[in-house]
Design an enzyme around this catalytic site. Structure first.
Site, PDB file in Angstrom:
ATOM      1  N   HIS A   1       0.892  -1.092   0.123  1.00 10.38           N
ATOM      2  CA  HIS A   1      -0.042   0.042   0.078  1.00 10.38           C
ATOM      3  C   HIS A   1       0.797   1.268   0.110  1.00 10.38           C
ATOM      4  CE1 HIS A   1      -4.204  -1.406   1.187  1.00 10.38           C
ATOM      5  NE2 HIS A   1      -3.571  -2.486   0.492  1.00 10.38           N
TER       6      HIS A   1
ATOM      7  N   TYR B   1      -9.569   5.943   6.520  1.00  7.86           N
ATOM      8  CA  TYR B   1      -9.704   6.147   7.947  1.00  7.86           C
ATOM      9  C   TYR B   1     -10.826   7.194   7.833  1.00  7.86           C
ATOM     10  CZ  TYR B   1      -5.511   3.700   9.410  1.00  7.86           C
ATOM     11  OH  TYR B   1      -4.670   2.717   9.602  1.00  7.86           O
TER      12      TYR B   1
ATOM     13  N   PRO C   1      -5.432   1.111  18.121  1.00 11.11           N
ATOM     14  CA  PRO C   1      -4.975   0.569  16.854  1.00 11.11           C
ATOM     15  C   PRO C   1      -4.938   1.318  15.769  1.00 11.11           C
ATOM     16  CG  PRO C   1      -7.291  -0.284  17.405  1.00 11.11           C
ATOM     17  CD  PRO C   1      -6.678   0.309  18.711  1.00 11.11           C
TER      18      PRO C   1
ATOM     19  N   LYS D   1       0.162   0.356  14.993  1.00 11.65           N
ATOM     20  CA  LYS D   1       1.577   0.202  15.510  1.00 11.65           C
ATOM     21  C   LYS D   1       1.829  -1.261  16.352  1.00 11.65           C
ATOM     22  CE  LYS D   1       3.518   3.534  13.385  1.00 11.65           C
ATOM     23  NZ  LYS D   1       3.292   3.095  12.026  1.00 11.65           N
TER      24      LYS D   1
HETATM   25  C1  PHB Z   1      -6.614  -3.965   9.891  1.00 14.21           C
HETATM   26  O1  PHB Z   1      -6.308  -4.323   8.904  1.00 14.21           O
HETATM   27  O2  PHB Z   1      -6.972  -4.858  11.052  1.00 14.21           O
HETATM   28  C2  PHB Z   1      -6.026  -2.634  10.661  1.00 14.21           C
HETATM   29  C3  PHB Z   1      -5.389  -1.742   9.929  1.00 14.21           C
HETATM   30  C4  PHB Z   1      -5.052  -0.337   9.889  1.00 14.21           C
HETATM   31  C5  PHB Z   1      -5.251  -0.050  11.433  1.00 14.21           C
HETATM   32  C6  PHB Z   1      -5.921  -1.042  12.123  1.00 14.21           C
HETATM   33  C7  PHB Z   1      -6.139  -2.266  11.882  1.00 14.21           C
HETATM   34  O3  PHB Z   1      -4.998   1.190  11.750  1.00 14.21           O
END
Ligand code: PHB
Ligand code: APR
Length: 393
Positions: free
Chosen positions: A75, A204, A296, A300
């Site tokens: 990505h 996000y 999360p 990290k």
């Molecule tokens: C996930 O794909 O589980 C994931 C991705 C990004 C994050 C947290 C979890 O910030």
């Protein structure tokens, strides 16, 4: 009593313990890994899935890079969806060519376990009552029970890689241990589903209904999350309600891009920031979630565990090669310096993207301004990107 002698006794077969065992094995250092759960449980645990380049490099060093290279998704950017607009944060452009790899932690764990067994390494599941002894001497020991039998592992060092709930951190006397903590007034309801990703990269989303994250595991499996109250009852969240909420938290022009599918995993994750200091006491060294938890939002958790393991493996290798104790003596300070930077980033991302409720209106306005600034200033976006792809070890 079964007695084993090894150089490093490792508690916990999560990513931290398993990666440490593999890196030590490559350097000819023996270890025994003791895990409380059974193999199926450890291999079935669903966790996050964004790997920094430094983590990918370490997995390669540990000899488990092949499937990651084949199946991991590179990505080069992420999206922020804010106030009805989706904006790309071009990680590669902003960081001079760095990216992240999307590959489930569950897969990392499976690869590490397979590698451990194929190298003939000592990894023991179903170890009950693991106890830590004599860490202030140069002959520390681990004891545990397996079925009817008592076992003892005599070692030079102990690595406490036993996660947030394990016994290692508790082995530090109260007079030595300092704990820093923030608990957030929300959790994440996460699903795994058979559906194609919404777009090519993660989204996000900051939305008045609450934060949402649209992630993936492959081109046919998605991992999505919505902000929820911490004591959410999954009974209240049938699949249709989750999909509808995920749709509503996307920018209007993106809503038609959300594809639904069979949900095969659903769970609620509480959100906290936590650091235990120091990360070393005598011959006991903490690594990963045993010493720190991040919310999360910055992706990290696993990457921080990898950073600790990098420092600890190097310190142990240097000790056995040259009798050099500098790395071991500096471990806690070195690891914590990086941990706190990732704590700051994870707290910042969490604060900026979540909805803290009407009582926090002033803070909400500041967060909106902060996001508007980040998304309009190359300098601010570069800082975000630099942290997201991972600060150097
Ligand atoms: C996930 O794909 O589980 C994931 C991705 C990004 C994050 C947290 C979890 O910030
Ligand atoms: N005895 C033996 N093993 C134990 C004990 C115990 N008493 N207590 C816990 N464990 C094991 C757990 O069952 C688990 O397999 O220690 C392991 C710790 O693994 P993780 O919780 O995965 O922690 P860590 O290896 O530090 O990985 C950090 O995993 O938790 C996520 O978000 C976190 O992504 C981060 C990464």
């Amino acid at each position: 009593m079964g007695v084993t002698r090894t150089q490093v006794g490792i508690i916990g077969a999560g990513p931290a313990g398993l990666l440490l065992a593999q890196l030590l094995d490559k350097a000819g250092i023996s270890s025994v890994v003791l895990e409380r759960r059974d193999r199926a449980y450890v291999e079935g645990r669903i966790r996050a899935g964004v790997l920094e380049q430094g983590t990918v490099d370490l997995l390669h060093q540990a000899g488990v890079g092949a499937r990651l290279d084949r199946e991991g998704l590179i990505h080069k950017g992420i999206y922020f969806s804010v106030q009805d607009r989706r904006t790309q944060i071009d990680l590669e452009d902003l960081t001079g060519g760095k990216h992240v790899v999307v590959y489930g932690q569950t897969e990392v764990t499976k690869d590490l376990i397979a590698a451990r067994f194929s190298a003939g390494g000592d990894l023991r599941f179903d170890c009950e009552g693991v106890a830590i002894h004599d860490v202030e001497t140069d002959r520390p020991r681990l004891t545990y029970q397996s079925g009817e039998e008592r076992h003892e592992v005599q070692c030079d060092f102990i690595a406490g890689c036993d996660g947030f709930h394990g016994p290692s951190r508790e082995a530090l006397p109260a007079s030595v241990l300092n704990v820093y903590e923030r608990v957030y007034p929300f959790g994440w309801l996460g699903i795994l589903a058979e559906a194609p990703p919404v777009v090519d990269e993660l989204i996000y989303s900051r939305h008045p209904r609450g934060f949402a994250l649209y992630s993936m595991r492959s081109m046919s499996v998605v991992r999505h999350y919505i902000q929820c109250v911490p004591d959410t009852d999954l009974e209240d969240w049938p699949d249709d309600r989750i999909w509808e909420e995920l749709r509503l938290r996307l920018a209007p022009e993106d809503q038609h891009l959300l594809k639904t599918g069979r949900v095969f995993e659903k769970s609620v994750t509480p959100m906290r920031s936590f650091v235990a200091e120091p990360m070393r006491f005598g011959r006991l060294f903490l690594a990963g979630d045993a010493a720190h938890i991040v919310p999360p939002t910055g992706a990290k958790g696993l990457n921080l565990a990898a950073g600790d393991v990098h420092y600890l493996s190097r310190a142990l290798i240097s000790f056995y090669a040259n009798n050099d104790v500098a790395g071991l003596d500096g471990y806690s300070q070195t690891a914590l310096a990086r941990v706190w930077k990732a704590q700051r980033f994870s707290w910042w991302m969490t604060s900026m993207l979540h909805n803290f409720g009407p009582s926090q209106d002033f803070d909400a306005r500041v967060c909106e301004a902060e996001l508007a600034y980040v998304l309009s200033s190359r300098a601010a976006m570069t800082s975000l990107a630099e942290n997201y792809v991972g600060l150097p070890f």
